[in-house]
Write an enzyme that holds these catalytic residues in place. Structure first.
Site, short mmCIF file in Angstrom:
data_model
loop_
_atom_site.label_atom_id
_atom_site.label_comp_id
_atom_site.label_asym_id
_atom_site.label_seq_id
_atom_site.Cartn_x
_atom_site.Cartn_y
_atom_site.Cartn_z
N GLU A 35 0.81 -1.22 0.00
CA GLU A 35 0.00 0.00 0.00
C GLU A 35 0.84 1.27 0.00
O GLU A 35 0.32 2.37 0.17
CB GLU A 35 -0.94 -0.01 1.21
N GLY A 103 -7.97 -18.80 -3.48
CA GLY A 103 -9.20 -18.74 -2.69
C GLY A 103 -8.96 -18.52 -1.21
O GLY A 103 -9.91 -18.59 -0.42
N TYR A 139 -13.97 -7.63 -3.39
CA TYR A 139 -15.00 -7.38 -2.40
C TYR A 139 -16.39 -7.31 -3.05
O TYR A 139 -17.37 -7.82 -2.50
CB TYR A 139 -14.70 -6.08 -1.65
#
Length: 336
Positions: A35, A103, A139
């Site tokens: 980030e 996953g 998301y």
């Protein structure tokens, strides 16, 4: 060919234990690097141990592949006034880059959703950087809805401390000791010692020697013979809450914080730090460049407070008898 499922990869999710601190910190650094926020990470092993495993202010799910940690979900409870019940806030969801696409992130989020429902919470929520399109797409694929009409505000660092000090300053009052306040000071001295040193010093010693009457009598003698000591009674919202004493030492460059005590209802709210700030500013005004204080070696909460404030132990040690043999150790801090 279909991608292997988490089960096929021997993927397992469990709650973190204290032994996982290094792995958690590694995930935090890796996420910060992704980030572009690595310069903002100040977390270390000690802080994670204190806040996650001792104070229990957050929880962590660890995702393991064949027994090796490959991801985590770090979360804590919040509260919704509209729903009238707690929720769960997901602070960090992270999977090692080389393990993505299996996953694992979905499995961690699904497990956290199950925990949210099982605990009777009203919602599960989190934040996502607006440039992180892969995460946004992930998301959305899970059915999550962006709260685009809301803006997150944050107080941190010096700004947070400034706002906190404003509140504390409005509630805090220090009254210099005079003849009319000797009994009140003696009462506070007795009560504070009984609470602070319970379990450290013998109960019979505290009950016999630290009565308001005996502390007032001892204070009256030192008050009559005082030279440069400064004594204050601490009030919070107008209620007697503690005591503070300090003075320069024989070395004019060194000041001694001789006593800083707060009764239990007033601890853990920032008043101790504010009192220390005030005492050190007064010592600086008296020409002191360094401050010292003495603390019982067994008094770990006080030693942690002083260390967090920036005091460091030096070689000073004294042996005393306070109902039993005890050792006091000296801490020191540059103040000018």
């Amino acid at each position: 060919m279909d991608k292997p499922t988490p089960a096929q990869n021997s993927f397992h999710i469990r709650f973190a234990q204290e032994a996982d601190i290094s792995a958690i910190l590694g995930f935090i650094h890796a996420l910060a690097d992704y980030e572009h926020m690595s310069d903002q990470v100040i977390a270390d092993d000690a802080l994670l141990r204190e806040w996650i495993f001792e104070k229990k202010k957050a929880e962590v799910l660890i995702g393991e592949e064949q027994g090796f940690p490959v991801g985590m979900a770090l979360f804590f409870h919040n509260f919704s006034t509209f729903l009238g019940r707690a929720g769960i806030y997901l602070e960090d969801l992270f999977v090692l880059p080389e393990k993505r696409g299996n996953g694992y992130g979905k499995a961690l989020l699904e497990r956290l959703a199950a925990i949210t429902v099982a605990r009777g919470c009203g919602r599960l929520e989190w934040s996502c950087l607006d440039w992180n399109q892969p995460s946004i797409d992930f998301y959305r694929s899970m059915g999550a809805v962006p709260m685009s009409e809301w803006t997150t505000y944050r107080l941190t660092g010096d700004t947070l401390r400034t706002v906190a000090r404003q509140s504390i300053a409005q509630r805090l009052e220090l009254r210099p000791l005079d003849e009319t306040l000797l009994e009140e000071y003696g009462r506070l001295h007795a009560l504070s010692w009984r609470s602070v040193y319970r379990g450290i010093l013998p109960d019979d010693f505290l009950e016999q020697e630290y009565t308001p009457e005996k502390r007032t009598a001892a204070l009256r003698k030192s008050w009559e013979n005082r030279s440069n000591e400064q004594f204050y009674i601490v009030y919070v919202d107008g209620v007697p809450a503690g005591m503070l004493a300090f003075c320069p030492t024989e070395d004019a460059n060194v000041g001694d914080v001789k006593g800083l005590y707060l009764l239990p209802p007033f601890q853990g709210q920032g008043f101790g730090r504010a009192l220390m700030d005030w005492a050190l500013e007064k010592l600086k005004a008296l020409g002191c460049r360094e401050a010292i204080l003495w603390v019982l070696e067994e008094n770990q909460p006080a030693r942690a407070f002083y260390a967090h404030y920036g005091f460091l132990p030096d070689e000073g040690r004294q042996e005393l008898t306070l109902g039993k043999p005890v050792t006091i150790v000296r801490y020191r801090k540059q103040i000018a």
